[in-house]
Design a protein around this motif. Structure first.
Motif, PDB file in Angstrom:
ATOM      1  N   ALA A 194      -2.706-136.473  16.996  1.00 19.34           N
ATOM      2  CA  ALA A 194      -1.623-136.629  16.018  1.00 19.34           C
ATOM      3  C   ALA A 194      -2.092-136.312  14.607  1.00 19.34           C
ATOM      4  CB  ALA A 194      -1.085-138.047  16.080  1.00 19.34           C
ATOM      5  N   ASP A 195      -1.265-135.547  13.893  1.00 21.60           N
ATOM      6  CA  ASP A 195      -1.535-135.303  12.478  1.00 21.60           C
ATOM      7  C   ASP A 195      -0.933-136.424  11.641  1.00 21.60           C
ATOM      8  OD1 ASP A 195      -2.676-132.581  12.786  1.00 21.60           O
ATOM      9  OD2 ASP A 195      -0.699-132.181  13.630  1.00 21.60           O
TER      10      ASP A 195
ATOM     11  N   ASP B 229       2.671-127.014   5.136  1.00 23.75           N
ATOM     12  CA  ASP B 229       3.782-126.800   6.043  1.00 23.75           C
ATOM     13  C   ASP B 229       3.687-127.788   7.204  1.00 23.75           C
ATOM     14  OD1 ASP B 229       5.928-125.747   7.202  1.00 23.75           O
ATOM     15  OD2 ASP B 229       5.098-123.733   7.495  1.00 23.75           O
ATOM     16  N   LEU B 230       4.810-128.360   7.603  1.00 22.47           N
ATOM     17  CA  LEU B 230       4.758-129.308   8.726  1.00 22.47           C
ATOM     18  C   LEU B 230       5.001-128.628  10.066  1.00 22.47           C
ATOM     19  CD1 LEU B 230       6.506-132.457   7.238  1.00 22.47           C
ATOM     20  CD2 LEU B 230       4.092-132.020   7.548  1.00 22.47           C
ATOM     21  N   LYS B 231       5.256-127.322  10.030  1.00 23.06           N
ATOM     22  CA  LYS B 231       5.507-126.593  11.286  1.00 23.06           C
ATOM     23  C   LYS B 231       4.311-126.710  12.218  1.00 23.06           C
ATOM     24  CE  LYS B 231       8.889-123.140  10.091  1.00 23.06           C
ATOM     25  NZ  LYS B 231       8.759-123.065   8.620  1.00 23.06           N
ATOM     26  N   GLY B 232       4.596-127.011  13.469  1.00 20.03           N
ATOM     27  CA  GLY B 232       3.530-127.049  14.456  1.00 20.03           C
ATOM     28  C   GLY B 232       2.700-128.323  14.422  1.00 20.03           C
TER      29      GLY B 232
ATOM     30  N   VAL C 210       8.178-130.546  12.210  1.00 21.78           N
ATOM     31  CA  VAL C 210       7.220-131.103  13.173  1.00 21.78           C
ATOM     32  C   VAL C 210       7.667-130.751  14.589  1.00 21.78           C
ATOM     33  CG1 VAL C 210       6.489-133.266  14.226  1.00 21.78           C
ATOM     34  CG2 VAL C 210       6.342-132.968  11.756  1.00 21.78           C
ATOM     35  N   SER C 211       6.747-130.231  15.400  1.00 17.92           N
ATOM     36  CA  SER C 211       7.199-129.674  16.672  1.00 17.92           C
ATOM     37  C   SER C 211       6.942-130.594  17.855  1.00 17.92           C
ATOM     38  CB  SER C 211       6.517-128.331  16.911  1.00 17.92           C
ATOM     39  OG  SER C 211       5.121-128.518  16.876  1.00 17.92           O
TER      40      SER C 211
ATOM     41  N   ARG D  92       3.736-133.346   3.764  1.00 21.01           N
ATOM     42  CA  ARG D  92       3.677-132.024   3.133  1.00 21.01           C
ATOM     43  C   ARG D  92       2.525-131.947   2.151  1.00 21.01           C
ATOM     44  NH1 ARG D  92       9.726-131.190   2.425  1.00 21.01           N
ATOM     45  NH2 ARG D  92      10.257-129.974   4.273  1.00 21.01           N
ATOM     46  N   LYS D  93       2.290-133.065   1.487  1.00 19.89           N
ATOM     47  CA  LYS D  93       1.218-133.080   0.484  1.00 19.89           C
ATOM     48  C   LYS D  93      -0.142-132.894   1.157  1.00 19.89           C
ATOM     49  CE  LYS D  93       0.884-132.729  -3.505  1.00 19.89           C
ATOM     50  NZ  LYS D  93       1.542-131.800  -4.365  1.00 19.89           N
ATOM     51  N   VAL D  94      -0.278-133.427   2.363  1.00 19.79           N
ATOM     52  CA  VAL D  94      -1.557-133.305   3.056  1.00 19.79           C
ATOM     53  C   VAL D  94      -1.640-131.975   3.811  1.00 19.79           C
ATOM     54  CG1 VAL D  94      -3.035-134.295   4.839  1.00 19.79           C
ATOM     55  CG2 VAL D  94      -1.822-135.800   3.273  1.00 19.79           C
TER      56      VAL D  94
END
Lengths: 273, 374
Positions: B193-194, B129-132, B156-157, B124-126
């Motif tokens: 990958a994120d 939102d973690l969506k997608g 995370v999707s 989240r810090k980077v």
């Protein structure tokens, strides 16, 4: 309209203090107080600018006092937009104290001398001049947001790299949010700067048939324009982001300051603002 | 284990004994075997304790919310069994309210204190939102899978899984509804990958600076974030020096957790202040919970007024026979009672309908609070 401006100053001071408190204590309630007093101050500030305009008969952006007041107003407007879009209240703990200081200077500074007022009336006669100055002031405000966002990016990126988190770390927005804010505002700022420079050129050519005066302010403005253009192009083409882009945002703002103040010290054709 | 009970004030000691009896009978343990382990709180201390437990100030790791869930479950059982009366109902509801205040007004639960949750917090810090976002699991392991679960519930999707043994990769991928990818395509996976969670038994670096650079170029410098929970490390620490890449190994995570716990403890001090003020408010509202004292105080107050007035005017009446004295006294008292009767009825009905504000306002009108303090 001093009493009005003093009320504005008080409202901004309260907003600034609360946004610092919100930043330090992570309190939602302080955040809300900051937002409402800021909105209140902004409304009064707008009213104060309009009364100045009608009272003195020229667009309220001329001379030190008016420029500072107007700059503060644009900063609040820009900050409002960023908050609306990104909810990054952390920006306020830096922006709002600056706004307060600017309004303070504006409220203690001497009003324009008669000669200046006449000059203003003379310049203001052409409608292009106020557009020129307004566009540039908004561009400066946008670049200020880029600057703050860049600093925040650098601070936070450093902590992530070093893996030691200070108190500040938990209070800053995410890297992605800060990066988005910088990308958006740098685009807006650069567009305004371009339009501002263009209107200046048109106005000046209609006045004395010269587009360029080799004035220090113009040279700095051109450099600033090039630097932000480079930043935008790099971001778009090479995916150039992160720390290096943030550094450029900081350097760019140093140039903006030179344009704003430095040129005045070096003298030249431009009056101020 | 804790038992909450609201015995009548005058039978408090009996109440604790009966709870001890209940424990001894229901668990078939002799009193002596557990009595030295018992602790009990009464009044303010009891209220404070319940509030602190619900706000997880009393937990081993301050701010962990499991306790609140336990309190909720215990309360719903009590409600079903019909054992929660007026006082306990109010106490527990107030405890939930306090817990919520503590959570939203302090940062007590804001930072992660477990390795598996660290992935979410740092992600989240980077990324905000973690969506997608996409997570890549390299290798397997309990911790890695737990982290992936947290990441998925955080939005995370897409889950990619790669493993030296393809069968394992497929199995884990199926578990998360993700995609298994051949191990040879590691660089391509990294590019997509994120967030990368690495946990294999390999004893050399799997992710080297050159692979990482290649991947970063493919993803056009978009930042990505690596967690290495394998021992020995699978990610070359040099990777962390590349711009826009962030690498955390297990030691880094543990030191961040230690600092998060310290941060929570600082926030806990502010939470204690909230609890303290809530305890005071609760004590005040409890007073309106029992209507008896209020009615008594009201009658007493009105009678006192009547007697005081009588005393002031007594001399003017001259000498009176004892019979006359009694008649005057009776007259005064019946007047007072007639006047207070509708008020008392009103108080009782307010009390029965749970309108404690109403009760409080009658108390205010007659200044009962003030008198009690004096």
């Amino acid at each position: 309209m001093k009493p009005l401006l003093l009320t504005v100053l008080a409202a901004y001071a309260v907003a600034a203090i609360h946004s610092i408190l919100a930043f330090v204590n992570k309190r939602r309630s302080a955040e809300r107080v900051a937002l409402w007093t800021l909105a209140f101050g902004f409304a009064l500030h707008t009213a104060s600018l309009i009364t100045d305009w009608t009272q003195y008969g020229h667009y309220p952006l001329f001379g030190l006092r008016e420029t500072f007041s107007f700059l503060a107003w644009t900063l609040v407007a820009t900050y409002g937009l960023v908050i609306y879009r990104y909810r990054a209240q952390a920006l306020g703990s830096v922006t709002l104290p600056l706004v307060t200081i600017l309004v303070f200077i504006a409220s203690v500074a001497r009003g324009n001398s008669n000669a200046q007022t006449e000059a203003a009336a003379d310049l203001g006669a052409t409608w292009l001049f106020p557009i020129h100055t307004t566009l540039l002031i908004f561009a400066y405000a946008a670049f200020f947001v880029v600057f703050i966002a860049s600093i925040m990016y650098l601070l936070q990126e450093r902590e992530l790299k070093l893996k030691t988190f200070s108190a500040i770390f938990h209070r800053l927005p995410s890297l992605a949010t800060i990066n988005n804010i910088a990308t958006m505002t740098v685009g807006v700022g650069w567009t305004l700067l371009t339009l501002g420079i263009l209107t200046g050129m048109v106005w000046s050519s209609s006045r004395d048939n010269r587009v360029w005066h080799n004035d220090p302010k113009e040279i700095f403005a051109a450099l600033t324009w090039l630097l932000y253009l480079a930043l935008i192009l790099y971001r778009a083409s090479a995916g150039w982001r992160g720390r290096r882009a943030a550094w450029l945002g900081v350097v760019g703002f140093a140039l903006v300051l030179c344009t704003f103040f430095g040129a005045r010290l070096l003298g030249g054709y431009h009056v101020f603002g | 284990m804790e038992i909450l009970a609201a015995p009548p004030t005058e039978r408090f000691a009996e109440g604790t004994d009966r709870i001890a009896d209940f424990l001894s009978r229901s668990r078939a343990v002799a009193h002596e075997d557990f009595s030295q382990h018992l602790y009990s709180h009464a009044d303010d201390a009891a209220v404070r304790h319940v509030f602190r437990v619900a706000s997880s100030l009393d937990s081993m790791v301050v701010g962990e919310p499991q306790v609140l869930g336990q309190v909720r479950r215990a309360y719903s059982l009590a409600v079903e069994a019909g054992t929660a009366g007026r006082v306990l109902n109010r106490l527990v509801h107030q405890a939930f309210h306090v817990a919520k205040r503590v959570r939203t007004e302090t940062g007590i639960a804001a930072s992660a204190v477990s390795i598996s949750y660290m992935a979410v917090e740092l992600g989240r810090k980077v990324f905000g939102d973690l969506k997608g976002r996409t997570v890549l699991l390299v290798g397997a392991g309990e911790m890695a899978e737990l982290s992936a679960k947290h990441l998925i519930s955080a939005g995370v999707s897409r889950v990619l899984v790669t493993n030296r043994t393809e069968e394992n990769a497929r199995q884990i991928a199926a578990e998360f509804n993700g995609e298994a990818v051949e191990f040879s395509r590691l660089a391509a996976c990294l590019a997509e990958a994120d967030i990368v969670i690495c946990s294999t038994a390999a004893n050399q670096y799997l992710i080297t600076p050159s692979i990482a650079r290649e991947a970063l170029e493919m993803r056009r410098n978009r930042p990505s974030f690596f967690i290495d929970i394998s021992v020995p490390r699978n990610i070359d620490p040099e990777v962390g020096r590349i711009p826009n890449l962030f690498v955390f190994d297990i030691d880094d995570l543990e030191s961040v957790i230690a600092s998060n716990i310290r941060e929570r403890e600082r926030e806990a001090e502010r939470a204690e202040l909230i609890v303290e003020s809530e305890v005071m408010q609760f004590q005040q509202s409890l007073r309106t919970l029992d209507i008896g004292p209020t009615l008594g105080a009201l009658r007493q107050k009105l009678q006192d007024i009547a007697r005081a007035e009588m005393m002031r005017q007594r001399q003017r009446l001259g000498k009176l026979s004892p019979e006359q004295e009694r008649a005057i006294e009776a007259l005064l008292m019946s007047t007072v009672n007639k006047i207070s009767h509708p008020i008392i009825n009103r108080l009782k009905s307010s009390y029965d309908s749970g309108a404690s504000d109403d009760v409080q306002s009658w108390r205010d009108v007659f200044g009962l609070e003030r008198d009690e303090k004096e």
